[in-house]
Scaffold this motif. Structure first.
Motif, PDB file in Angstrom:
ATOM      1  N   TYR A   7      23.909  14.255  21.019  1.00 21.35           N
ATOM      2  CA  TYR A   7      22.864  13.651  20.708  1.00 21.35           C
ATOM      3  C   TYR A   7      22.559  13.096  19.324  1.00 21.35           C
ATOM      4  O   TYR A   7      22.632  14.145  18.750  1.00 21.35           O
ATOM      5  N   VAL A   9      19.655  11.464  16.977  1.00 16.54           N
ATOM      6  CA  VAL A   9      17.653  11.346  16.640  1.00 16.54           C
ATOM      7  C   VAL A   9      17.574  10.562  15.470  1.00 16.54           C
ATOM      8  O   VAL A   9      18.277  10.910  14.197  1.00 16.54           O
ATOM      9  N   SER A  11      15.199   9.343  13.973  1.00 19.13           N
ATOM     10  CA  SER A  11      14.594   9.818  12.538  1.00 19.13           C
ATOM     11  C   SER A  11      14.887  10.460  11.793  1.00 19.13           C
ATOM     12  O   SER A  11      15.243  12.534  12.567  1.00 19.13           O
ATOM     13  N   SER A  16       8.711  13.054  13.764  1.00 17.98           N
ATOM     14  CA  SER A  16       9.407  12.250  14.742  1.00 17.98           C
ATOM     15  C   SER A  16       8.568  11.979  16.635  1.00 17.98           C
ATOM     16  O   SER A  16       8.845  13.083  17.546  1.00 17.98           O
ATOM     17  N   ASN A  18      10.671  10.350  18.555  1.00 13.92           N
ATOM     18  CA  ASN A  18      12.002  10.108  19.418  1.00 13.92           C
ATOM     19  C   ASN A  18      12.737  11.473  19.384  1.00 13.92           C
ATOM     20  O   ASN A  18      13.225  11.875  20.327  1.00 13.92           O
ATOM     21  N   ARG A  19      11.776  12.327  18.066  1.00 12.15           N
ATOM     22  CA  ARG A  19      12.275  13.728  18.635  1.00 12.15           C
ATOM     23  C   ARG A  19      11.880  13.933  20.064  1.00 12.15           C
ATOM     24  O   ARG A  19      12.178  14.244  20.106  1.00 12.15           O
ATOM     25  N   SER A  22      13.746  12.709  22.699  1.00  2.83           N
ATOM     26  CA  SER A  22      15.031  13.126  22.928  1.00  2.83           C
ATOM     27  C   SER A  22      14.293  15.393  24.136  1.00  2.83           C
ATOM     28  O   SER A  22      15.424  15.317  24.506  1.00  2.83           O
ATOM     29  N   GLU A  37      22.447  18.780  19.193  1.00  4.82           N
ATOM     30  CA  GLU A  37      22.038  17.547  18.335  1.00  4.82           C
ATOM     31  C   GLU A  37      23.722  17.287  17.123  1.00  4.82           C
ATOM     32  O   GLU A  37      24.047  17.922  17.250  1.00  4.82           O
ATOM     33  N   VAL A  74      18.997   8.288  20.476  1.00  4.47           N
ATOM     34  CA  VAL A  74      17.333   8.454  20.360  1.00  4.47           C
ATOM     35  C   VAL A  74      17.284   7.612  19.672  1.00  4.47           C
ATOM     36  O   VAL A  74      16.707   8.594  18.857  1.00  4.47           O
ATOM     37  N   THR A  75      16.332   6.605  18.785  1.00 10.83           N
ATOM     38  CA  THR A  75      16.118   6.304  18.091  1.00 10.83           C
ATOM     39  C   THR A  75      15.018   4.474  17.818  1.00 10.83           C
ATOM     40  O   THR A  75      15.013   4.441  18.602  1.00 10.83           O
TER      41      THR A  75
END
Ligand code: FNR
Length: 188
Positions: A7, A9, A11, A16, A18-19, A22, A37, A74-75
Protein backbone atom coordinates in the motif's frame (compact mmCIF):
# COMPACT_ATOMS: atom_id res chain seq x y z
CA UNK A 1 -4.40 -18.47 -0.53
CA UNK A 2 -2.80 -15.42 0.97
CA UNK A 3 -2.30 -12.36 -1.20
CA UNK A 4 0.39 -9.80 -0.59
CA UNK A 5 -0.81 -6.22 -0.85
CA UNK A 6 1.55 -3.27 -1.05
CA UNK A 7 0.00 0.00 0.00
CA UNK A 8 0.98 3.55 -0.83
CA UNK A 9 0.12 6.43 1.49
CA UNK A 10 0.00 9.49 -0.73
CA UNK A 11 0.83 11.91 2.08
CA UNK A 12 4.25 12.43 3.63
CA UNK A 13 2.81 14.28 6.63
CA UNK A 14 3.51 12.97 10.12
CA UNK A 15 -0.10 13.74 11.00
CA UNK A 16 -1.60 12.39 7.79
CA UNK A 17 -5.28 11.50 8.00
CA UNK A 18 -4.70 9.14 5.09
CA UNK A 19 -2.12 7.25 7.14
CA UNK A 20 -4.76 6.91 9.86
CA UNK A 21 -7.17 5.63 7.20
CA UNK A 22 -4.55 3.10 6.07
CA UNK A 23 -4.36 1.78 9.64
CA UNK A 24 -8.13 1.44 9.72
CA UNK A 25 -8.11 -0.48 6.42
CA UNK A 26 -5.50 -2.93 7.70
CA UNK A 27 -7.62 -3.53 10.81
CA UNK A 28 -10.79 -4.40 8.89
CA UNK A 29 -9.15 -6.36 6.06
CA UNK A 30 -10.28 -9.97 5.61
CA UNK A 31 -8.04 -12.94 6.38
CA UNK A 32 -5.88 -13.86 3.41
CA UNK A 33 -4.53 -10.38 2.74
CA UNK A 34 -1.07 -9.44 4.02
CA UNK A 35 0.06 -5.83 3.90
CA UNK A 36 3.30 -3.96 3.61
CA UNK A 37 3.76 -0.28 3.01
CA UNK A 38 5.65 0.75 -0.10
CA UNK A 39 7.46 3.90 0.99
CA UNK A 40 7.75 6.88 -1.37
CA UNK A 41 9.30 9.64 0.70
CA UNK A 42 12.99 9.05 -0.11
CA UNK A 43 12.61 8.91 -3.87
CA UNK A 44 14.45 11.67 -5.75
CA UNK A 45 12.42 13.59 -8.30
CA UNK A 46 12.24 11.37 -11.35
CA UNK A 47 13.61 12.24 -14.76
CA UNK A 48 14.52 9.88 -17.58
CA UNK A 49 18.27 10.39 -17.18
CA UNK A 50 17.92 7.87 -14.36
CA UNK A 51 16.71 5.17 -16.75
CA UNK A 52 20.26 4.21 -17.76
CA UNK A 53 21.14 3.42 -14.16
CA UNK A 54 18.30 3.36 -11.62
CA UNK A 55 19.40 4.48 -8.14
CA UNK A 56 18.80 2.19 -5.13
CA UNK A 57 15.60 4.03 -4.14
CA UNK A 58 14.12 3.48 -7.59
CA UNK A 59 15.13 -0.18 -7.65
CA UNK A 60 13.74 -0.74 -4.16
CA UNK A 61 10.42 0.71 -5.27
CA UNK A 62 10.21 -1.52 -8.32
CA UNK A 63 11.27 -4.58 -6.32
CA UNK A 64 8.63 -3.83 -3.69
CA UNK A 65 5.88 -3.66 -6.30
CA UNK A 66 7.15 -6.82 -8.02
CA UNK A 67 6.97 -8.65 -4.68
CA UNK A 68 3.25 -8.04 -4.11
CA UNK A 69 0.10 -9.39 -5.75
CA UNK A 70 -1.76 -6.08 -5.67
CA UNK A 71 -1.41 -2.44 -4.72
CA UNK A 72 -3.66 -0.16 -2.68
CA UNK A 73 -3.48 3.63 -2.91
CA UNK A 74 -4.58 5.63 0.13
CA UNK A 75 -4.21 9.23 -0.91
CA UNK A 76 -5.16 12.79 -0.13
CA UNK A 77 -6.36 15.26 -2.72
CA UNK A 78 -3.99 18.13 -3.44
CA UNK A 79 -5.45 20.88 -5.62
CA UNK A 80 -7.95 18.47 -7.15
CA UNK A 81 -5.30 15.91 -8.07
CA UNK A 82 -2.89 13.56 -6.34
CA UNK A 83 0.09 14.85 -4.35
CA UNK A 84 3.28 15.33 -6.36
CA UNK A 85 5.14 12.83 -4.18
CA UNK A 86 2.75 10.06 -5.13
CA UNK A 87 2.85 10.96 -8.81
CA UNK A 88 6.63 10.95 -8.62
CA UNK A 89 6.58 7.43 -7.17
CA UNK A 90 4.25 6.22 -9.91
CA UNK A 91 6.50 7.77 -12.54
CA UNK A 92 9.51 5.99 -11.06
CA UNK A 93 7.67 2.66 -10.99
CA UNK A 94 6.44 3.04 -14.57
CA UNK A 95 9.98 3.22 -16.01
CA UNK A 96 12.49 2.39 -17.47
CA UNK A 97 10.41 2.00 -20.61
CA UNK A 98 9.32 -1.60 -21.09
CA UNK A 99 9.55 -2.42 -17.37
CA UNK A 100 6.41 -0.69 -16.08
CA UNK A 101 5.82 -2.17 -12.62
CA UNK A 102 2.04 -1.69 -12.75
CA UNK A 103 1.37 -3.81 -15.83
CA UNK A 104 -1.37 -6.32 -14.87
CA UNK A 105 -0.99 -5.41 -11.18
CA UNK A 106 -4.44 -5.18 -9.60
CA UNK A 107 -5.10 -1.93 -7.73
CA UNK A 108 -7.63 -0.13 -5.60
CA UNK A 109 -7.87 3.52 -4.63
CA UNK A 110 -9.31 5.21 -1.57
CA UNK A 111 -8.69 8.48 0.22
CA UNK A 112 -9.77 10.81 2.97
CA UNK A 113 -10.14 14.56 3.19
CA UNK A 114 -11.78 16.87 5.70
CA UNK A 115 -14.04 18.13 2.89
CA UNK A 116 -17.23 16.47 1.75
CA UNK A 117 -16.07 15.19 -1.62
CA UNK A 118 -13.52 12.98 0.13
CA UNK A 119 -10.77 13.01 -2.54
CA UNK A 120 -13.17 12.13 -5.39
CA UNK A 121 -11.40 14.35 -7.90
CA UNK A 122 -7.93 13.14 -6.91
CA UNK A 123 -9.10 9.58 -7.32
CA UNK A 124 -10.36 10.26 -10.84
CA UNK A 125 -6.96 11.72 -11.65
CA UNK A 126 -5.20 8.71 -10.13
CA UNK A 127 -7.45 6.33 -12.06
CA UNK A 128 -6.40 7.95 -15.35
CA UNK A 129 -2.76 7.44 -14.46
CA UNK A 130 -3.31 3.83 -13.40
CA UNK A 131 -5.25 3.15 -16.60
CA UNK A 132 -2.34 4.33 -18.67
CA UNK A 133 -0.04 2.21 -16.51
CA UNK A 134 -2.20 -0.82 -17.43
CA UNK A 135 -3.19 -1.64 -13.86
CA UNK A 136 -6.55 -3.43 -13.60
CA UNK A 137 -8.47 -1.28 -11.12
CA UNK A 138 -11.31 -2.17 -8.83
CA UNK A 139 -13.99 0.14 -10.23
CA UNK A 140 -16.56 -0.43 -7.52
CA UNK A 141 -17.09 0.21 -4.73
CA UNK A 142 -15.74 3.74 -4.81
CA UNK A 143 -14.62 5.05 -1.44
CA UNK A 144 -14.61 8.76 -0.67
CA UNK A 145 -13.99 9.20 3.03
CA UNK A 146 -14.82 12.45 4.77
CA UNK A 147 -12.50 12.56 7.74
CA UNK A 148 -14.46 14.10 10.58
CA UNK A 149 -13.04 14.57 14.08
CA UNK A 150 -13.30 11.39 16.10
CA UNK A 151 -14.28 9.13 13.21
CA UNK A 152 -11.02 7.22 13.66
CA UNK A 153 -8.65 6.90 16.59
CA UNK A 154 -5.01 7.64 15.73
CA UNK A 155 -4.25 3.94 15.49
CA UNK A 156 -7.11 3.42 13.06
CA UNK A 157 -9.96 2.19 15.17
CA UNK A 158 -13.23 3.13 13.47
CA UNK A 159 -15.77 4.64 15.86
CA UNK A 160 -18.75 4.78 13.51
CA UNK A 161 -20.32 1.36 12.75
CA UNK A 162 -21.55 2.39 9.29
CA UNK A 163 -18.07 3.52 8.26
CA UNK A 164 -16.56 0.41 9.82
CA UNK A 165 -18.88 -1.80 7.75
CA UNK A 166 -18.25 0.20 4.60
CA UNK A 167 -14.48 -0.15 4.95
CA UNK A 168 -14.80 -3.84 5.82
CA UNK A 169 -16.84 -4.44 2.66
CA UNK A 170 -14.39 -2.39 0.61
CA UNK A 171 -11.49 -4.58 1.68
CA UNK A 172 -13.46 -7.81 1.22
CA UNK A 173 -14.37 -6.69 -2.30
CA UNK A 174 -10.74 -5.84 -2.97
CA UNK A 175 -9.72 -9.36 -2.04
CA UNK A 176 -12.36 -10.80 -4.39
CA UNK A 177 -11.15 -8.47 -7.12
CA UNK A 178 -7.52 -9.54 -6.65
CA UNK A 179 -8.57 -13.19 -6.85
CA UNK A 180 -10.47 -12.59 -10.07
CA UNK A 181 -7.72 -10.62 -11.75
CA UNK A 182 -5.06 -13.17 -10.84
CA UNK A 183 -7.23 -15.92 -12.31
CA UNK A 184 -7.10 -14.21 -15.69
CA UNK A 185 -3.69 -12.57 -15.40
CA UNK A 186 -1.51 -14.79 -13.21
CA UNK A 187 1.71 -13.32 -11.85
CA UNK A 188 4.86 -14.31 -13.69
C1 FNR B 1 -5.17 20.33 0.38
N1 FNR B 1 -6.42 19.90 0.80
C2 FNR B 1 -7.38 19.59 -0.15
N2 FNR B 1 -8.55 18.94 0.21
C3 FNR B 1 -9.44 18.59 -0.74
O1 FNR B 1 -10.45 17.99 -0.40
N3 FNR B 1 -9.25 18.91 -2.06
C4 FNR B 1 -8.13 19.56 -2.48
O2 FNR B 1 -7.97 19.79 -3.66
C5 FNR B 1 -7.16 19.92 -1.51
N4 FNR B 1 -6.01 20.56 -1.87
C6 FNR B 1 -4.97 20.66 -0.97
C7 FNR B 1 -3.72 21.10 -1.42
C8 FNR B 1 -2.66 21.15 -0.54
C9 FNR B 1 -1.31 21.56 -1.05
C10 FNR B 1 -2.85 20.79 0.82
C11 FNR B 1 -1.70 20.81 1.79
C12 FNR B 1 -4.08 20.39 1.26
C13 FNR B 1 -6.68 19.61 2.21
C14 FNR B 1 -6.33 18.17 2.52
O3 FNR B 1 -7.46 17.35 2.25
C15 FNR B 1 -5.96 18.02 3.99
O4 FNR B 1 -4.80 18.81 4.25
C16 FNR B 1 -5.67 16.58 4.36
O5 FNR B 1 -5.38 16.51 5.76
C17 FNR B 1 -4.48 16.04 3.58
O6 FNR B 1 -4.35 14.65 3.81
P1 FNR B 1 -3.22 14.09 4.78
O7 FNR B 1 -1.90 14.67 4.38
O8 FNR B 1 -3.58 14.53 6.19
O9 FNR B 1 -3.29 12.61 4.63
Amino acid sequence: TTYQVGYFVGSLSKTSINRVLSRALLRVAPPGLEFREIPIKDLPLYNHDFDADYPPEGRALKDAIAAVDAVLFVTPEYNRSIPGGLKNAIDWASRPWGTNSFTHKPSAVIGASPGKIGTAVAQQSLRSVLSFCNSPQMNAPEAYIQFTPGLFSDDGEVTDPTTQQFLTDFMADFKTFIERVLTVLPRN
